[in-house]
Design an enzyme around this catalytic site. Structure first.
Site, PDB file in Angstrom:
ATOM      1  N   ARG A 295     -87.936 -61.575   9.911  1.00 28.17           N
ATOM      2  CA  ARG A 295     -87.068 -60.689  10.690  1.00 28.17           C
ATOM      3  C   ARG A 295     -87.800 -60.109  11.902  1.00 28.17           C
ATOM      4  NH1 ARG A 295     -85.352 -61.216   5.640  1.00 28.17           N
ATOM      5  NH2 ARG A 295     -83.193 -60.728   5.032  1.00 28.17           N
TER       6      ARG A 295
ATOM      7  N   GLY B  40     -85.872 -71.462   3.831  1.00 26.86           N
ATOM      8  CA  GLY B  40     -84.449 -71.192   3.704  1.00 26.86           C
ATOM      9  C   GLY B  40     -84.031 -69.914   4.405  1.00 26.86           C
TER      10      GLY B  40
ATOM     11  N   ARG C 109     -80.459 -77.648  -0.108  1.00 30.21           N
ATOM     12  CA  ARG C 109     -79.959 -76.293  -0.361  1.00 30.21           C
ATOM     13  C   ARG C 109     -78.709 -76.008   0.472  1.00 30.21           C
ATOM     14  NH1 ARG C 109     -85.338 -72.874   0.293  1.00 30.21           N
ATOM     15  NH2 ARG C 109     -84.015 -71.134  -0.334  1.00 30.21           N
TER      16      ARG C 109
ATOM     17  N   GLN D 125     -79.523 -62.747   2.744  1.00 32.06           N
ATOM     18  CA  GLN D 125     -79.580 -63.736   3.820  1.00 32.06           C
ATOM     19  C   GLN D 125     -78.235 -63.838   4.545  1.00 32.06           C
ATOM     20  OE1 GLN D 125     -81.002 -67.417   2.165  1.00 32.06           O
ATOM     21  NE2 GLN D 125     -83.049 -66.616   1.774  1.00 32.06           N
TER      22      GLN D 125
ATOM     23  N   ASP E 120     -86.357 -63.359  -6.618  1.00 29.52           N
ATOM     24  CA  ASP E 120     -87.486 -64.281  -6.517  1.00 29.52           C
ATOM     25  C   ASP E 120     -88.510 -64.084  -7.632  1.00 29.52           C
ATOM     26  OD1 ASP E 120     -86.605 -65.638  -4.251  1.00 29.52           O
ATOM     27  OD2 ASP E 120     -87.423 -64.113  -2.921  1.00 29.52           O
TER      28      ASP E 120
ATOM     29  N   ARG F  74     -92.885 -70.809  -6.076  1.00 32.00           N
ATOM     30  CA  ARG F  74     -92.881 -69.752  -7.098  1.00 32.00           C
ATOM     31  C   ARG F  74     -92.984 -70.329  -8.518  1.00 32.00           C
ATOM     32  NH1 ARG F  74     -92.470 -65.435  -3.962  1.00 32.00           N
ATOM     33  NH2 ARG F  74     -91.073 -65.531  -2.150  1.00 32.00           N
TER      34      ARG F  74
END
Length: 438
Positions: free
Chosen positions: A24, A92, A120, A167, A317, A395
């Site tokens: 951002r 993403g 995705r 998002q 996450d 992850r």
């Protein structure tokens, strides 16, 4: 890469900058008038992809040193049409938010990504952006590669998110910066608010109200953004891995410094506290409008809990690493509201269940839930001894390397290279604490 059980972990560390805020900061810097200075930017592959995209859209983007960057923006609605496709790699967040940037003006762009990102779905972003006036062409299911032509005259909309998603909310707010009137996003559950906080810091008027039908986020447009300094704290999603490692490797004591603890991001900390973890937040302070603290973690017994579905937006996450902590807890841990995990870098819900089962942990998996039967009360620990397929998911790779540090036998991850997308230096940092990773 293989993680082997060994002695206690000990030391003080700092984790890389927050990935959400780093994306951002670069984007708002590109939309602002003037020069934005950023400190603590995450220099992982995902964020570097966003930096490259902002440069391709006409912003002046320069690395000044370790985590120090400058961005000279072009102003809202004044981005340049890129000459080549924008390659987001595995990012993403970068891809979805960038669609909002481009949607605010009549330029054409093509977004591409790696094999994982190309699987995705983007439809949840493109559908409301089309209402604002943008046009899209993509593969089936709204997947990359994806072409966009931004709106000739962006329209303000009021949009209720069908699923809580920071998002999608952020993409709509970014597009709404150039619209005449109020752009409104209604959230069923509050999601991370870094975009709202940062937009205010750059001069936009953003209001938030909790009402009977959800959280209403309203942006007044058209907006003019003015460059502002950004200091990015450590990423709590990255801190989660050494944090849980310190809690499950017997005898460990670790301090993780300068971690962002925005209350809309701290669901994992709430869960670990309920599990009885030896966890404290010290040296609390504010940094660039975001709460920050040092995390002190000490190993000890954990107990199983029920995690309510409404907690998912604050820790989406962190579920894979929470499931690893649950494997070492006494009793049953029930995780609900995990549907979003199916459409991450991999199907994280399935990957977590498979990996735990391969390491000797009993699990039950549903469409949007997971139950982990911990071994803590039995005096045993997960068997380990497995080779985990990470499916290009950073992850999943990190979660099972952490499990291997406290399992009865080593755990191997087939491909640890994706870890650099979000946590460059992960292995070296854990080795510095005493972990056996090779």
């Amino acid at each position: 890469m293989t993680a082997r059980p060994g002695g206690p972990l000990a030391g003080r560390i700092a984790v890389p900058g927050d990935k959400s805020m780093s994306h951002r900061a670069l984007m708002l810097g590109a939309l602002a008038e003037g020069e934005t200075r950023i400190e603590g930017l995450l220099e992982g592959e995902d964020v570097l992809s966003t930096a490259g995209a902002m440069a391709a859209l006409g912003a002046e983007v320069e690395r000044l040193g370790d985590g120090r960057w400058r961005v000279v923006g072009r102003g809202v609605g004044r981005l340049a049409e890129p000459a080549q496709p924008l390659d987001f790699g595995n990012a993403g967040t970068g891809a979805r938010l960038c669609l909002g940037l481009i949607a605010q003006q009549p330029i054409f762009a093509v977004l591409v990504g790696d094999a994982s990102l190309s699987r995705r779905p983007m439809g949840r972003v493109t559908e409301p952006l089309a209402r604002i006036g943008a046009h899209f062409l993509s593969r089936a299911g709204g997947r990359l590669p994806l072409a966009i032509r931004g709106a000739e005259q962006p329209q303000p909309i009021s949009y209720r998110l069908p699923v809580a998603s920071a998002q999608v909310k952020s993409a709509l707010l970014l597009a709404g910066l150039a619209a005449e009137g109020t752009t409104e996003v209604i959230e069923p559950e509050a999601t991370r608010d870094h975009t709202e906080n940062m937009l205010r810091a750059f001069g936009a008027t953003v209001t938030v109200s909790d009402e009977a039908d959800g959280r209403h986020v309203r942006l007044a447009g058209p907006a003019r953004l003015t460059a502002a300094p950004v200091t990015v704290p450590g990423d709590i999603s990255s801190a989660a891995f050494p944090l849980v490692a310190a809690l499950v490797v017997p005898g460990s004591s670790v301090v993780i410094e300068n971690v962002g603890v925005n209350p809309l991001r701290t669901g994992l900390l709430d869960c670990l506290a309920e599990m009885g973890a030896g966890l404290r937040l010290v040296n609390r302070r504010d940094q660039a409008g975001e709460p920050v603290a040092d995390l002190v973690a000490e190993a000890g017994p954990l107990k199983g809990i029920v995690v309510p579905p409404e907690r998912a937006p604050s820790m989406i996450d962190e579920y894979p690493i929470l499931a690893v902590a649950a494997a070492f807890a006494e009793g049953r841990t029930e995780l609900r509201g995990l549907g979003e995990l199916r459409v991450k870098e991999s199907d994280r819900l399935a990957a977590t269940a498979r990996g735990l089962a391969a390491c000797g942990v009993a699990v039950e998996e549903g469409e949007d839930w997971l139950v982990v039967h911990g071994l803590g009360g039995s005096g045993r620990r997960p068997a380990g001894g497995a080779r985990i397929e990470a499916n290009l998911d950073h992850r999943i790779a990190m979660a099972f390397l952490v499990l291997g540090l406290a399992a009865a036998a080593p755990v191997e991850v087939d491909d640890a290279s994706p870890i650099d997308t979000s946590f460059p230096g992960f292995a070296a940092l854990l080795r510095g604490l005493g972990a056996d990773l090779a």
